[in-house]
Design a protein around this motif. Structure first.
Motif, PDB file in Angstrom:
ATOM      1  N   ALA A   1       7.520 -24.974  -8.141  1.00 45.94           N
ATOM      2  CA  ALA A   1       7.016 -26.338  -8.020  1.00 45.94           C
ATOM      3  C   ALA A   1       8.155 -27.339  -7.996  1.00 45.94           C
ATOM      4  O   ALA A   1       9.253 -27.087  -8.514  1.00 45.94           O
ATOM      5  CB  ALA A   1       6.064 -26.657  -9.176  1.00 45.94           C
ATOM      6  N   THR A   2       7.882 -28.497  -7.391  1.00 41.44           N
ATOM      7  CA  THR A   2       8.837 -29.607  -7.332  1.00 41.44           C
ATOM      8  C   THR A   2       8.086 -30.905  -7.550  1.00 41.44           C
ATOM      9  O   THR A   2       7.006 -31.125  -6.993  1.00 41.44           O
ATOM     10  CB  THR A   2       9.544 -29.655  -5.962  1.00 41.44           C
ATOM     11  OG1 THR A   2      10.311 -28.477  -5.779  1.00 41.44           O
ATOM     12  CG2 THR A   2      10.459 -30.866  -5.873  1.00 41.44           C
ATOM     13  N   LEU A   3       8.668 -31.777  -8.367  1.00 46.02           N
ATOM     14  CA  LEU A   3       8.188 -33.145  -8.545  1.00 46.02           C
ATOM     15  C   LEU A   3       9.327 -34.068  -8.138  1.00 46.02           C
ATOM     16  O   LEU A   3      10.445 -33.955  -8.663  1.00 46.02           O
ATOM     17  CB  LEU A   3       7.788 -33.396  -9.992  1.00 46.02           C
ATOM     18  CG  LEU A   3       7.335 -34.823 -10.335  1.00 46.02           C
ATOM     19  CD1 LEU A   3       6.026 -35.160  -9.635  1.00 46.02           C
ATOM     20  CD2 LEU A   3       7.195 -34.990 -11.851  1.00 46.02           C
ATOM     21  N   GLY A   4       9.071 -34.958  -7.180  1.00 49.30           N
ATOM     22  CA  GLY A   4      10.168 -35.789  -6.693  1.00 49.30           C
ATOM     23  C   GLY A   4       9.687 -37.153  -6.238  1.00 49.30           C
ATOM     24  O   GLY A   4       8.495 -37.483  -6.277  1.00 49.30           O
ATOM     25  N   GLY A   5      10.651 -37.949  -5.789  1.00 48.10           N
ATOM     26  CA  GLY A   5      10.319 -39.275  -5.283  1.00 48.10           C
ATOM     27  C   GLY A   5      11.550 -40.139  -5.156  1.00 48.10           C
ATOM     28  O   GLY A   5      12.698 -39.667  -5.270  1.00 48.10           O
ATOM     29  N   GLY A   6      11.317 -41.415  -4.910  1.00 49.35           N
ATOM     30  CA  GLY A   6      12.439 -42.325  -4.748  1.00 49.35           C
ATOM     31  C   GLY A   6      12.002 -43.773  -4.688  1.00 49.35           C
ATOM     32  O   GLY A   6      10.815 -44.091  -4.499  1.00 49.35           O
TER      33      GLY A   6
ATOM     34  N   ALA B   1       3.936 -27.474  -4.696  1.00 51.73           N
ATOM     35  CA  ALA B   1       3.891 -26.187  -5.387  1.00 51.73           C
ATOM     36  C   ALA B   1       3.611 -25.070  -4.392  1.00 51.73           C
ATOM     37  O   ALA B   1       2.897 -25.269  -3.402  1.00 51.73           O
ATOM     38  CB  ALA B   1       2.842 -26.190  -6.485  1.00 51.73           C
ATOM     39  N   ILE B   2       4.192 -23.920  -4.675  1.00 51.78           N
ATOM     40  CA  ILE B   2       3.905 -22.694  -3.933  1.00 51.78           C
ATOM     41  C   ILE B   2       3.394 -21.676  -4.945  1.00 51.78           C
ATOM     42  O   ILE B   2       4.079 -21.367  -5.930  1.00 51.78           O
ATOM     43  CB  ILE B   2       5.149 -22.157  -3.203  1.00 51.78           C
ATOM     44  CG1 ILE B   2       5.668 -23.193  -2.197  1.00 51.78           C
ATOM     45  CG2 ILE B   2       4.835 -20.842  -2.504  1.00 51.78           C
ATOM     46  CD1 ILE B   2       6.980 -22.797  -1.534  1.00 51.78           C
ATOM     47  N   TRP B   3       2.201 -21.171  -4.700  1.00 55.08           N
ATOM     48  CA  TRP B   3       1.558 -20.236  -5.620  1.00 55.08           C
ATOM     49  C   TRP B   3       1.387 -18.898  -4.922  1.00 55.08           C
ATOM     50  O   TRP B   3       0.800 -18.825  -3.845  1.00 55.08           O
ATOM     51  CB  TRP B   3       0.198 -20.796  -6.049  1.00 55.08           C
ATOM     52  CG  TRP B   3      -0.628 -19.842  -6.873  1.00 55.08           C
ATOM     53  CD1 TRP B   3      -0.199 -19.044  -7.879  1.00 55.08           C
ATOM     54  CD2 TRP B   3      -2.036 -19.607  -6.745  1.00 55.08           C
ATOM     55  NE1 TRP B   3      -1.236 -18.315  -8.407  1.00 55.08           N
ATOM     56  CE2 TRP B   3      -2.381 -18.641  -7.721  1.00 55.08           C
ATOM     57  CE3 TRP B   3      -3.032 -20.124  -5.912  1.00 55.08           C
ATOM     58  CZ2 TRP B   3      -3.679 -18.184  -7.864  1.00 55.08           C
ATOM     59  CZ3 TRP B   3      -4.327 -19.670  -6.071  1.00 55.08           C
ATOM     60  CH2 TRP B   3      -4.641 -18.705  -7.038  1.00 55.08           C
ATOM     61  N   GLN B   4       1.944 -17.855  -5.544  1.00 49.30           N
ATOM     62  CA  GLN B   4       1.763 -16.503  -5.026  1.00 49.30           C
ATOM     63  C   GLN B   4       0.415 -15.996  -5.528  1.00 49.30           C
ATOM     64  O   GLN B   4       0.302 -15.363  -6.570  1.00 49.30           O
ATOM     65  CB  GLN B   4       2.907 -15.595  -5.482  1.00 49.30           C
ATOM     66  CG  GLN B   4       3.009 -14.286  -4.720  1.00 49.30           C
ATOM     67  CD  GLN B   4       3.434 -14.483  -3.272  1.00 49.30           C
ATOM     68  OE1 GLN B   4       4.272 -15.332  -2.985  1.00 49.30           O
ATOM     69  NE2 GLN B   4       2.845 -13.714  -2.371  1.00 49.30           N
TER      70      GLN B   4
END
Length: 825
Positions: A462-467, A510-513
């Motif tokens: 998962a990644t949480l980002g912004g700007g 998010a990438i869920w296997q």
């Protein structure tokens, strides 16, 4: 020609077995636990190969000699070791120590696509870029990637260049450097001419087609171009690349790096100069740039300061060539003279100069601009499974274009009329010849971040980002000389307006296997834009705009692993994009005002990546359906600084299929092709003409028509051979079908289909006194075709009400060459 190629391939086949080499395969593992590291990055001499989900990888054939093998994975120390090519297969077990940081690229990785994001993309390594980099602009280095069409104002790829992906121009292509937005906040353009030779400092580049993943900056409506310069080289180096070619084109650069000092510090730098007279008469460019990076790293932390800058001076070639000049049609040019599009002197010169004609003759009719970039990057490992990356940035841009203006109204420059003599014998002068400069003076600053969760074990990444970014821009004009100056002084300020834009966004991905062979991708972004514009535009026209937008952009996809070498994927994404400055200031008379665009992008495809008996086969089929609401499409016209004018099309779509393939049957022979077939349509389009009083007349009945500048077929093909050790020869063939200059689908307002063949040679040796010596030759347009790659059109009625059309085109250079010498120490 055909017989020559077939004979050459046969001769090469006879000698190929003499130096074919064996494959290298292995696995990438955690040094402590022995657990496989899925999708680790394996690089052989800088060329990347992604490991599979079980950590395994295969390098189909490794040539004789010593190579550098580099393996990286987020949260682990990089592994670098020597690898020597052998005739027999090699099996490696590569183990990485936990605790490292992936060379500062966590921020870049956060916005890049991979095999599990269900997105169409192309990765280019530093070596891929270097193959084509003889000094031409970045769009020309991407010419062989899927769905790409490029063009050059000066005709030879130096100076102002353009790129379209799936028919969408640069204003719809999101461009970032190390995750920091490069697109101009007001125009959405990314002007690579401002950063000449940036490709030489780029360690990797990814082109995403369609909406792609969430990015910082403006929305992607055709593609994203994500560049990274964050690579740190462990060993000290010094390099220089030098090119010379047709039209007095020069490229010189010097690059250096200290390597890792005391296990903590690195410094890398570059100085570059590119100049050219251009294919077009008076199409010259003088470009200079630098790049400097200083880094500090310890076990879990990397801090890196980067600054790069470019300064360009280009002769203004953005007016293009009148259509009759291409065929030297005197009667056709007379129509341009009769309707005041050209003077008799200009028409005579157009006949003489032909397809290389340039409108301007003033010796300093130039565009002058400098752009300075400053970035401070922090990457921090947060335990075994987490890392965080953040960057603060500042871009300072300033410059002007200078023009000679004949017989202009003094009132248009905020100057009173000139009164000569004394009453009652006075003469009033209302017009004058003058030289003016139109200035831009701007600051773009802000910060971006990404928090990444990438466990070595577990089913979720998962990644949480912004700007947050702000843009401040002053537009103003100066009169630096006038035959009749009235009350004005030198650098008289003729107009002024300013703009402020604030853009902030947040996204989660998010990438869920979900199962052994099924992965689920989800991405959602919220973006907020505030834009204000006010003041006086040129010709003393007041301008004012205030707009606020809030966009919600969800994305999702599925990836199904059919086997170790076959994958199916599908995705659905929504994107919104705000209008640009010219949509507010230069909208047509019949346009009530620009609206924000909306895009629904449905994509799906199949990927194959297989190696059998040293033969490499890669293929991808990607289908797309991009449905727009209020798409801003080009009208075919330009404003007075060469910016395309646009209008909203309520309903439109782009649908097509992208086919890509690469086949390496032998170690000395590789083949690659890409073909895009598409249908690009505006629904219920109502054409606009003008009556004899220049009032707009909108067609009462709508029809389905082709979107301007959107070819239905684009292909690129490469054949590369290595007849002897160190020598690589490649033929590159590009085809582009017909494009229309506006949305009327008129054959009289179109860019004809064209095909271009290039030849590229690279010969590399390792003498004792240096690490590498490389000689190169690029022959562009080998078959000497006369073609155009861009243009514009406009029309109006004559005195009888008959509609007149005026087409202008940008011819591209006939057969030309660039030769290079590169040295590495």
């Amino acid at each position: 020609m055909k017989n020559f190629v077939v004979t050459g391939v046969a001769l090469l086949a006879a000698t190929g077995a003499a130096w074919a080499q064996g494959p290298v395969s292995g696995a990438v593992l955690d040094a402590r636990t022995g657990v496989a590291l899925p999708n680790a990055t394996v690089l052989l001499d800088g060329v990347a190969v992604a490991a599979s989900t079980d950590g395994s990888f295969t390098l189909p054939a490794v040539a004789a000699g010593v190579h550098e093998l580099r393996v990286t994975f987020v949260g682990y120390e990089p592994l670098v070791q020597r690898l020597e090519g052998q005739t027999s297969p090699q099996q490696l077990r590569l183990t990485l120590q936990p605790g490292g940081v992936l060379t500062g690229e966590a921020l870049v990785t956060a916005s890049r696509a991979n095999e599990r994001t269900a997105t169409a993309y192309t990765n280019l390594s530093k070596e891929d870029l270097a193959k084509r980099n003889f000094g031409q602009d970045i769009p020309y280095l991407l010419d062989q990637t899927p769905s790409v069409v490029v063009n050059s104002d000066a005709g030879n790829g130096v100076g102002y260049t353009g790129i379209r992906v799936r028919g969408t121009g640069i204003e719809g292509i999101n461009v970032t450097v190390n995750g920091v937005p490069l697109n101009d906040a007001e125009s959405h353009g990314a002007f690579f001419v401002n950063l000449p030779d940036l490709a030489s400092s780029t360690s990797s580049l990814q082109v995403q087609r369609g909406v792609g993943t969430s990015q910082n900056g403006s929305a992607a409506f055709g593609a994203s171009i994500n560049m990274s310069t964050l690579e740190s080289r462990q060993q000290a180096y010094a390099e220089s690349q030098n090119s010379y070619g047709s039209f007095n084109t020069w490229k010189n650069n010097v690059q250096f790096g200290t390597g890792l000092i005391n296990g903590r510090f690195t410094v890398d730098g570059r100085l570059s100069r590119i100049s050219s007279d251009g294919y077009m008469v008076r199409g010259a460019s003088d470009l200079k740039s630098y790049y400097l990076a200083a880094g500090y790293q310890q076990k879990n932390t990397l801090l890196k300061f980067i600054t790069f800058s470019g300064r360009e001076k280009t002769y203004q070639a953005w007016n293009g060539v009148p259509e009759p000049a291409l065929t030297r049609n005197a009667a056709g040019l007379q129509q341009y003279v009769d309707n005041y599009e050209l003077s008799p002197e200009d028409a005579e010169r157009a006949l003489r100069e032909g397809r290389r004609y340039a409108y301007y003759t003033y010796d300093n009719q130039t565009d002058n601009y400098q752009q300075n970039h400053y970035q401070l990057h922090l990457t921090q490992g947060l335990g075994r499974n987490w890392n965080m990356a953040a960057a603060a940035h500042l871009t300072r841009g300033f410059g002007y274009y200078e023009s000679f203006r004949a017989n202009r109204k003094l009132a248009d420059y905020n100057l009173p009329d000139v009164v000569l003599g004394t009453a009652p014998n006075t003469t009033v002068i209302k017009r004058t010849d003058l030289v003016d400069r139109k200035w831009l003076d701007n600051y773009f600053f802000g910060g971006i971040f990404a928090l990444n969760y990438q466990p070595t074990e577990g089913k979720v990444q998962a990644t949480l980002g912004g700007g947050w970014n702000r843009f401040l821009n002053d537009h103003y004009g100066e009169v630096i000389w006038a035959r009749y100056a009235s009350t004005g002084n030198i650098r008289h300020r003729s107009y002024f307006n300013d703009a402020t834009k604030t853009d902030y966004n947040a996204y989660a991905r998010a990438i869920w296997q979900a199962a052994e062979k099924l992965s689920v991708y989800a991405d959602v972004q919220v973006r907020r834009i505030n834009y204000e514009l006010g003041g006086i535009e040129d010709k003393q026209v007041p301008v004012s705009a205030k707009a606020n937008y809030t966009f919600f952009n969800p994305k999702g996809g599925l990836t199904w692993q059919l086997s170790d070498y076959q994958t199916l994927y599908a995705s659905y994404a929504v994107a919104h994009r705000e209008p640009v400055r010219s949509d507010f200031t230069d909208r047509p008379l019949y346009d009530a005002g620009p609206k924000a665009e909306q895009l629904h992008d449905l994509e799906g495809g199949y990927r194959l990546n297989r190696t059998v008996n040293n033969q490499v086969l890669r293929a991808e089929v990607n289908g797309f359906y991009m449905r727009y609401r209020n798409q801003l499409v080009n009208t075919g016209q330009l404003n007075d600084v060469g910016t395309p004018l646009r209008t909203n099309a309520p309903r439109s779509y782009r649908a097509g299929v992208e086919l890509t393939g690469a086949y390496q049957p032998l170690t000395w022979l590789s083949l690659s092709s890409t073909l895009t077939l598409s249908r690009n349509r505006i629904l219920d389009y109502r054409a606009v003409t003008y009556d004899k009083d220049y009032n707009p007349v909108i067609a009462s009945e709508g029809r389905t028509t082709t979107i301007s500048y959107s070819p239905s077929a684009v292909s690129a093909h490469t054949v590369e051979v290595m007849p002897v050790k160190g020598l690589r020869a490649a033929l590159l063939y590009k085809t582009v079908s017909r494009q229309y200059l506006d949305n009327t689908e008129s054959a009289n307002k179109a860019i004809a289909a064209y095909q271009v063949l290039d030849l590229r040679l690279r010969y590399t040796v390792q003498p004792r006194f240096m690490r590498e010596l490389e000689l190169g030759l690029l022959v562009n347009n080998l078959l000497n075709r006369e073609y155009v790659a861009n243009g514009y059109t406009y029309g109006y009625p004559d005195a009888t009400g008959q509609q007149l059309t005026f087409n202008y085109y940008y011819p591209q250079a006939t057969c030309n060459f660039l030769a290079s010498v590169g040295v590495k120490f």
